[in-house]
Design an enzyme around this catalytic site. Structure first.
Site, PDB file in Angstrom:
ATOM      1  N   ARG A 186       6.661  -9.048 -10.313  1.00  0.00           N
ATOM      2  CA  ARG A 186       7.236  -7.896  -9.603  1.00  0.00           C
ATOM      3  C   ARG A 186       8.724  -7.699  -9.896  1.00  0.00           C
ATOM      4  O   ARG A 186       9.478  -7.274  -9.020  1.00  0.00           O
ATOM      5  CB  ARG A 186       7.045  -8.018  -8.075  1.00  0.00           C
ATOM      6  CG  ARG A 186       5.622  -7.852  -7.599  1.00  0.00           C
ATOM      7  CD  ARG A 186       5.217  -6.394  -7.550  1.00  0.00           C
ATOM      8  NE  ARG A 186       3.765  -6.297  -7.504  1.00  0.00           N
ATOM      9  CZ  ARG A 186       3.060  -6.109  -6.396  1.00  0.00           C
ATOM     10  NH1 ARG A 186       3.667  -5.958  -5.269  1.00  0.00           N
ATOM     11  NH2 ARG A 186       1.759  -6.038  -6.450  1.00  0.00           N
ATOM     12  N   ARG A 197      10.573  -2.849  -5.707  1.00  0.00           N
ATOM     13  CA  ARG A 197      11.391  -2.164  -4.702  1.00  0.00           C
ATOM     14  C   ARG A 197      12.699  -2.862  -4.334  1.00  0.00           C
ATOM     15  O   ARG A 197      13.528  -2.280  -3.650  1.00  0.00           O
ATOM     16  CB  ARG A 197      10.554  -1.921  -3.438  1.00  0.00           C
ATOM     17  CG  ARG A 197       9.651  -0.708  -3.573  1.00  0.00           C
ATOM     18  CD  ARG A 197       8.777  -0.541  -2.352  1.00  0.00           C
ATOM     19  NE  ARG A 197       7.822  -1.649  -2.269  1.00  0.00           N
ATOM     20  CZ  ARG A 197       7.014  -1.872  -1.237  1.00  0.00           C
ATOM     21  NH1 ARG A 197       7.068  -1.100  -0.184  1.00  0.00           N
ATOM     22  NH2 ARG A 197       6.164  -2.870  -1.258  1.00  0.00           N
ATOM     23  N   ARG A 203      11.212   6.129  -7.740  1.00  0.00           N
ATOM     24  CA  ARG A 203       9.896   6.289  -7.117  1.00  0.00           C
ATOM     25  C   ARG A 203       9.907   7.258  -5.930  1.00  0.00           C
ATOM     26  O   ARG A 203       8.835   7.688  -5.477  1.00  0.00           O
ATOM     27  CB  ARG A 203       9.386   4.912  -6.630  1.00  0.00           C
ATOM     28  CG  ARG A 203       9.046   3.915  -7.719  1.00  0.00           C
ATOM     29  CD  ARG A 203       7.556   3.936  -8.084  1.00  0.00           C
ATOM     30  NE  ARG A 203       6.714   3.816  -6.922  1.00  0.00           N
ATOM     31  CZ  ARG A 203       6.069   4.804  -6.337  1.00  0.00           C
ATOM     32  NH1 ARG A 203       6.139   6.009  -6.818  1.00  0.00           N
ATOM     33  NH2 ARG A 203       5.336   4.596  -5.271  1.00  0.00           N
ATOM     34  N   TYR A 211     -10.978  -6.238  -3.426  1.00  0.00           N
ATOM     35  CA  TYR A 211     -10.381  -4.954  -3.013  1.00  0.00           C
ATOM     36  C   TYR A 211     -11.451  -3.864  -2.908  1.00  0.00           C
ATOM     37  O   TYR A 211     -11.412  -3.024  -2.007  1.00  0.00           O
ATOM     38  CB  TYR A 211      -9.314  -4.494  -4.008  1.00  0.00           C
ATOM     39  CG  TYR A 211      -7.957  -5.135  -3.793  1.00  0.00           C
ATOM     40  CD1 TYR A 211      -7.201  -4.830  -2.664  1.00  0.00           C
ATOM     41  CD2 TYR A 211      -7.435  -6.033  -4.696  1.00  0.00           C
ATOM     42  CE1 TYR A 211      -5.962  -5.412  -2.459  1.00  0.00           C
ATOM     43  CE2 TYR A 211      -6.198  -6.627  -4.509  1.00  0.00           C
ATOM     44  CZ  TYR A 211      -5.466  -6.308  -3.377  1.00  0.00           C
ATOM     45  OH  TYR A 211      -4.252  -6.884  -3.167  1.00  0.00           O
TER      46      TYR A 211
HETATM   47  O1  1CP Z   1       7.096  -6.059 -12.251  1.00  0.00           O
HETATM   48  C1  1CP Z   1       5.896  -6.034 -11.994  1.00  0.00           C
HETATM   49  O2  1CP Z   1       5.251  -7.030 -11.693  1.00  0.00           O
HETATM   50  C2  1CP Z   1       5.289  -4.675 -12.150  1.00  0.00           C
HETATM   51  C3  1CP Z   1       4.004  -4.300 -12.015  1.00  0.00           C
HETATM   52  C4  1CP Z   1       2.967  -4.685 -10.976  1.00  0.00           C
HETATM   53  C5  1CP Z   1       2.021  -5.718 -11.072  1.00  0.00           C
HETATM   54  C6  1CP Z   1       1.960  -6.817 -12.114  1.00  0.00           C
HETATM   55  C7  1CP Z   1       2.678  -3.932  -9.807  1.00  0.00           C
HETATM   56  C8  1CP Z   1       3.409  -2.779  -9.296  1.00  0.00           C
HETATM   57  N1  1CP Z   1       1.508  -4.457  -9.258  1.00  0.00           N
HETATM   58  C9  1CP Z   1       1.122  -5.537 -10.002  1.00  0.00           C
HETATM   59  C10 1CP Z   1      -0.064  -6.345  -9.800  1.00  0.00           C
HETATM   60  C11 1CP Z   1      -0.750  -6.352  -8.504  1.00  0.00           C
HETATM   61  N2  1CP Z   1      -1.049  -5.299  -7.682  1.00  0.00           N
HETATM   62  C12 1CP Z   1      -1.333  -7.503  -7.930  1.00  0.00           C
HETATM   63  C13 1CP Z   1      -1.307  -8.868  -8.581  1.00  0.00           C
HETATM   64  C14 1CP Z   1      -0.053  -9.578  -8.307  1.00  0.00           C
HETATM   65  C15 1CP Z   1       0.086 -10.100  -6.906  1.00  0.00           C
HETATM   66  O3  1CP Z   1      -0.660 -11.012  -6.539  1.00  0.00           O
HETATM   67  O4  1CP Z   1       0.978  -9.565  -6.209  1.00  0.00           O
HETATM   68  C16 1CP Z   1      -1.931  -7.147  -6.719  1.00  0.00           C
HETATM   69  C17 1CP Z   1      -2.640  -8.055  -5.745  1.00  0.00           C
HETATM   70  C18 1CP Z   1      -1.754  -5.743  -6.571  1.00  0.00           C
HETATM   71  C19 1CP Z   1      -2.266  -4.883  -5.475  1.00  0.00           C
HETATM   72  C20 1CP Z   1      -1.152  -4.212  -4.790  1.00  0.00           C
HETATM   73  N3  1CP Z   1      -0.475  -3.175  -5.333  1.00  0.00           N
HETATM   74  C21 1CP Z   1      -0.563  -4.545  -3.547  1.00  0.00           C
HETATM   75  C22 1CP Z   1      -0.994  -5.676  -2.615  1.00  0.00           C
HETATM   76  C23 1CP Z   1      -1.831  -5.154  -1.516  1.00  0.00           C
HETATM   77  C24 1CP Z   1      -2.405  -6.196  -0.571  1.00  0.00           C
HETATM   78  O5  1CP Z   1      -1.992  -6.197   0.595  1.00  0.00           O
HETATM   79  O6  1CP Z   1      -3.285  -6.980  -0.983  1.00  0.00           O
HETATM   80  C25 1CP Z   1       0.487  -3.640  -3.327  1.00  0.00           C
HETATM   81  C26 1CP Z   1       1.405  -3.541  -2.153  1.00  0.00           C
HETATM   82  C27 1CP Z   1       0.543  -2.791  -4.485  1.00  0.00           C
HETATM   83  C28 1CP Z   1       1.514  -1.718  -4.762  1.00  0.00           C
HETATM   84  C29 1CP Z   1       2.485  -2.006  -5.825  1.00  0.00           C
HETATM   85  N4  1CP Z   1       2.156  -2.333  -7.109  1.00  0.00           N
HETATM   86  C30 1CP Z   1       3.313  -2.479  -7.855  1.00  0.00           C
HETATM   87  C31 1CP Z   1       4.411  -2.227  -6.964  1.00  0.00           C
HETATM   88  C32 1CP Z   1       5.850  -2.264  -7.371  1.00  0.00           C
HETATM   89  C33 1CP Z   1       3.881  -1.937  -5.697  1.00  0.00           C
HETATM   90  C34 1CP Z   1       4.640  -1.581  -4.425  1.00  0.00           C
HETATM   91  C35 1CP Z   1       4.581  -0.132  -4.154  1.00  0.00           C
HETATM   92  C36 1CP Z   1       5.734   0.677  -4.683  1.00  0.00           C
HETATM   93  O7  1CP Z   1       6.742   0.122  -5.069  1.00  0.00           O
HETATM   94  O8  1CP Z   1       5.666   1.883  -4.698  1.00  0.00           O
END
Ligand code: 1CP
Length: 368
Positions: A38, A42, A51, A165
């Protein structure tokens, strides 16, 4: 170079810093490479600005936006790798499921899978090239625009994590709906996991063809399984993905390092180290020395500082990093956090983490 050339996956700029790729292959490096899960997120004000007011998945579908968000952290910190901005949930979307990002709630499936009959709602044949073309374009564009500074990592969610999911309909503390399937509908579970695996293999190969130089598979929900369920419903698919991707790449004379990150799967570390991946990513619950012993030097390791250690003062971050490096050793090691950065983290602390890894690892290398 014209705008169109930037989406053609050839004539990429020469790679200048290959420390991450060499460490992934277990080779010596002058400093330990470092990146953060990540890192495009944010906690960066420029990320929040880019964003602002935009739908999350629309952003994922814009190659230019993904490229910009991927490059943002590199402008601030000397990271040794970049990870393409996207999300693991683009795969269920490609399979025909509706997924929305609800602000304040996270990813939401309005119509999750409830019973095995619901598998019929998924596309029988997924045209990965067409459905996920926007990710491939984002990778190609970023690979050009990154100018060979550092390697670009592509990624996917692992089958069990995506299945959970698709059944839960979003994040969950217990994943009990998805686990209900494992116990009540094991056959249908294996069918779904198999279909996800087929899509994921094609998706990862497409990412390499588009320009990804390494691949990470996120089994973020491994910890919700016990050792028996992990061996039955996660590990075989993780292995299958590595084997099928590697076999196909070999046919084309290619080879990219693959990383498996199974969060909280401490019970499965030995198995993971023999699952066909060059690198095993670790969460912060594992002790570096014991992780090295348990994996027997067979694989490179990645991780695993507690993300919350970034709330500590800079000097303390530096001490924690030094201890972590001494525990893992500097060879075959990629520094990272044990999970993603949180939105309230101070970018300066991230900088302190990266600098500490570079400084301490150079010093430790001199002492050897
Ligand atoms: O720098 C990076 O890592 C950029 C890209 C990235 C990656 C690798 C994002 C952007 N998401 C992911 C993978 C991802 N998405 C995972 C695997 C990693 C981990 O274990 O965290 C998972 C579980 C998700 C699912 C997901 N997407 C969640 C978790 C939900 C939950 O409660 O289980 C969330 C909050 C997101 C949204 C998301 N994805 C990425 C970002 C930056 C965000 C936040 C939203 C935003 O900034 O607008």
């Amino acid at each position: 170079m014209s705008k169109n050339d930037l989406i053609i996956p050839k004539d990429f700029p020469e790679l200048k810093n290959d420390a991450f790729l060499r460490a992934a292959r277990g080779e010596e490096t002058e400093h330990v490479p470092v990146w953060c899960m990540r890192q495009a997120g944010r906690y960066l004000p420029e990320f929040r600005k880019s964003r602002e007011g935009k739908d999350f998945f629309e952003t994922c579908q814009s190659p230019a936006a993904c490229c910009e968000l991927t490059l943002q952290p590199l402008r601030r910190f000397p990271f040794d790798a970049a990870i393409i901005f996207s999300d693991i949930l683009v795969v269920p979307q490609a399979m025909g499921m509706d997924v929305q990002m609800v602000p304040g709630k996270g990813p939401t499936f309005p119509e999750p899978l409830k019973e095995p009959e619901d598998l019929q709602r998924l596309r029988a044949k997924v045209d990965v090239k067409q459905e996920l073309d926007y990710v491939f374009k984002a990778i190609t564009l970023t690979r050009h625009k990154i100018e060979g500074k550092v390697p670009l990592i592509g990624f996917t969610g692992a089958p069990w994590t995506l299945m959970s999911y698709m059944i839960e309909g979003g994040g969950s503390p217990t994943h009990s709906k998805a686990k209900r399937w494992l116990y009540r509908h094991p056959e249908a579970s294996h069918i779904l996991l198999g279909r996800l695996t087929d899509v994921i293999v094609e998706y990862l190969l497409g990412q390499v063809a588009a320009g990804a130089q390494a691949l990470q598979v996120f089994e973020s929900h491994a910890g919700i399984l016990g050792p028996t369920e992990f061996k039955d419903f996660s590990l075989p698919y993780l292995r299958d993905i590595a084997r099928r991707v590697k076999d196909k790449l070999k046919e084309n004379g290619q080879d990219v390092p693959m990383i498996v990150f199974a969060k909280d799967a401490h019970y499965g570390l030995e198995d993971l180290s023999r699952s066909g991946y060059e690198v095993v990513g670790l969460d912060w619950t594992l002790d570096p020395r014991s992780a090295r012993e348990r994996t027997g030097g067979k694989v490179s390791l990645q991780g695993n500082m507690d993300p919350c250690a970034l709330y500590a003062p800079k000097e303390r971050i530096s001490e924690i990093v030094k201890k972590m490096l001494e525990g893992f050793g500097t060879k075959g090691y990629i520094a990272n956090l044990g999970h993603g950065l949180y939105p309230d983290m101070d970018p300066e602390s991230v900088g302190a983490f990266v600098d500490a890894v570079h400084q301490h690892s150079k010093l430790l290398n001199k002492q050897i």
